[in-house]
Design an enzyme around this catalytic site. Structure first.
Site, mmCIF file in Angstrom:
data_model
loop_
_atom_site.group_PDB
_atom_site.id
_atom_site.type_symbol
_atom_site.label_atom_id
_atom_site.label_comp_id
_atom_site.label_asym_id
_atom_site.label_seq_id
_atom_site.Cartn_x
_atom_site.Cartn_y
_atom_site.Cartn_z
ATOM 1 N N HIS A 237 -8.035 7.220 0.944
ATOM 2 C CA HIS A 237 -7.046 7.073 0.009
ATOM 3 C C HIS A 237 -7.214 6.035 -1.259
ATOM 4 C CE1 HIS A 237 -5.563 2.701 1.369
ATOM 5 N NE2 HIS A 237 -6.222 3.151 2.515
ATOM 6 N N ASP B 125 -10.119 -1.965 1.089
ATOM 7 C CA ASP B 125 -9.141 -0.931 1.772
ATOM 8 C C ASP B 125 -8.689 -0.234 0.506
ATOM 9 O OD1 ASP B 125 -7.410 0.348 3.241
ATOM 10 O OD2 ASP B 125 -6.023 -1.411 3.679
ATOM 11 N N GLU C 274 -1.172 6.293 0.807
ATOM 12 C CA GLU C 274 -1.287 5.707 2.219
ATOM 13 C C GLU C 274 -0.631 4.431 2.439
ATOM 14 O OE1 GLU C 274 -3.243 4.165 5.609
ATOM 15 O OE2 GLU C 274 -3.340 3.424 3.645
ATOM 16 N N GLU C 275 -0.670 3.538 1.524
ATOM 17 C CA GLU C 275 -0.492 2.157 1.870
ATOM 18 C C GLU C 275 1.296 2.151 1.957
ATOM 19 O OE1 GLU C 275 -2.113 -0.190 2.589
ATOM 20 O OE2 GLU C 275 -4.023 -0.116 1.662
ATOM 21 N N ASP D 227 -11.356 4.825 6.540
ATOM 22 C CA ASP D 227 -10.440 3.754 6.475
ATOM 23 C C ASP D 227 -11.108 2.311 7.044
ATOM 24 O OD1 ASP D 227 -8.449 2.089 5.179
ATOM 25 O OD2 ASP D 227 -7.050 3.626 5.711
ATOM 26 N N HIS E 173 -6.373 -6.681 4.327
ATOM 27 C CA HIS E 173 -5.055 -6.740 3.199
ATOM 28 C C HIS E 173 -5.090 -8.261 2.723
ATOM 29 C CE1 HIS E 173 -2.364 -3.371 4.270
ATOM 30 N NE2 HIS E 173 -3.846 -2.852 4.147
#
Length: 387
Positions: free
Chosen positions: A69, A186, A220-221, A241, A321
């Site tokens: 993504h 990410d 995606e997030e 991922d 994250h």
């Protein structure tokens, strides 16, 4: 198949230089689209900008998909405050703890502005120990705009308003020892891995038993991901991922980490086992892991009703994250696994059809496994002759 590490890292640097919080991904889509064209494929775009690039194999049906993504975490303006600063809401699930101190770009209809995200009590000279005891949360931070504004009216006059996108600087560092520290690894690293895998397949003119669909999603997030980019030809999908390297996890910043399950449930038994077997056969360092508070493009594909086998292969990432860190060894390992998967024989021929009878349906092991025997009198252990 040799992976061009220099190409992979160059693509990662280029991707990290492009802001792409979910909802503001047009620029990164254009970059990825042009690179796929340069590599010799003809990509397609969905209405909103997800990318599909099909590399032809011996068969069209029963195709394999490799997916990553393009979108990242970020924020949006929730409110223009009376003091001219901005209240924020997050894009994606991440803690305001990692937003504090971040340098950002605000994207408005008129153009962009720079700024910083600060706690409401940011000055130790003013608030003393209250700086250290202030709570953590998005309602406890604000965005200070680097422009002349002291009121809500001043900020609105600049063209900044509710809903504007806020992108956080990556502060990327590529160290000589292979470590990479940055926000938004990410899944920019996953995209770079997919592109490096495609580059290797093209460079080596590799033949594949079925078409390989390289897919790049843009939401995606926020949980949408692969819901609308998969075609009926795809029978199996491998998501690239991040895997979380943290206490209680088995992921690593070295080698490929193969996820056995995440919060949406187990991944496909046969596809996951195939990836493990490919690692063993190709001398690719790997480990397995299970993620309890994690989902990926695979989950969104299944929830959207796609009847495809799914698996998740990850590069270990520390502080996911947050202020993330990875190592180039994992990136190359995952890329090697992707190319090995793309070229591997088709083992479940039945998957060429969406629906068929029981003939050729795979089996999972049922018999009791061979085990060492123990002499009850002496306590010594003897290997089973079958081993």
């Amino acid at each position: 198949m040799p992976i061009d590490q220099g190409y992979l890292l160059a693509q990662l640097k280029a991707l990290l230089a492009i802001d792409s919080p979910t909802g503001y991904t047009d620029q990164v889509v254009r970059h990825c689209y042009r690179e796929i064209e340069r590599l010799g494929l003809t990509p397609e775009l969905t209405r909103r900008g997800a990318i599909r690039a099909v590399r032809q194999g011996a068969r069209r049906k029963g195709a394999r998909a490799v997916i990553a993504h393009l979108d990242t975490l970020g924020a949006q303006v929730k409110l223009v405050k009376d003091n001219g600063r901005l209240e924020l809401v997050p894009i994606g699930h991440w803690s305001a703890r990692f937003a504090e101190g971040g340098r950002v770009t605000i994207y408005t209809e008129r153009g962009s502005f720079r700024g910083s995200v600060l706690p409401l009590k940011a000055s130790g000279h003013t608030f003393n120990d209250e700086v250290d005891t202030a709570p953590v949360g998005w309602q406890h931070v604000e965005l200070r705009i680097d422009a002349l504004t002291h009121s809500r009216e001043d900020t609105l006059a600049l063209g900044i308003d509710v809903g504007d996108f806020v992108a956080f600087d990556t502060n990327a560092e590529f160290l000589e020892n292979g470590f990479i520290s940055s926000r938004h690894l990410d899944d920019k690293a996953g995209v770079a891995i997919a592109l490096a895998s495609l580059e290797a397949l093209q460079r080596e003119q590799a033949e594949t038993p079925v078409d390989v669909h390289f897919l790049f999603t843009i939401a995606e997030e926020v949980g949408v991901g692969a819901a609308a980019v998969i075609t009926q030809e795809v029978a199996a999908m491998v998501t690239i991922d991040n895997g979380t390297t943290a206490p209680g996890q088995n992921s690593s910043e070295f080698g490929a980490t193969i996820a056995m399950a995440d919060q949406s449930g187990p991944f496909d038994y046969h596809l996951t086992k195939k990836l493990v077997d490919l690692c063993r056969a190709n001398d690719i360092a790997f480990q397995k892991d299970v993620f309890r508070y994690y989902r990926s493009d695979s989950a969104s594909a299944i929830e959207a009703g796609h009847d495809v086998r799914t698996a998740l292969v990850t590069f270990g990432i520390d502080a996911s994250h947050g202020y993330e860190r990875i190592h180039a060894h994992a990136l190359v390992s995952v890329a090697r696994l992707v190319t090995a998967y793309a070229r591997s024989p088709l083992e479940i021929a039945r998957d060429l059809k969406e629906v068929s009878n029981i003939k050729g349906f795979p089996r999972q092991p049922l018999a009791e496994a061979d085990q060492p025997t123990v002499n009850i009198d002496t306590g010594t252990q003897t290997a089973d002759p079958g081993n």
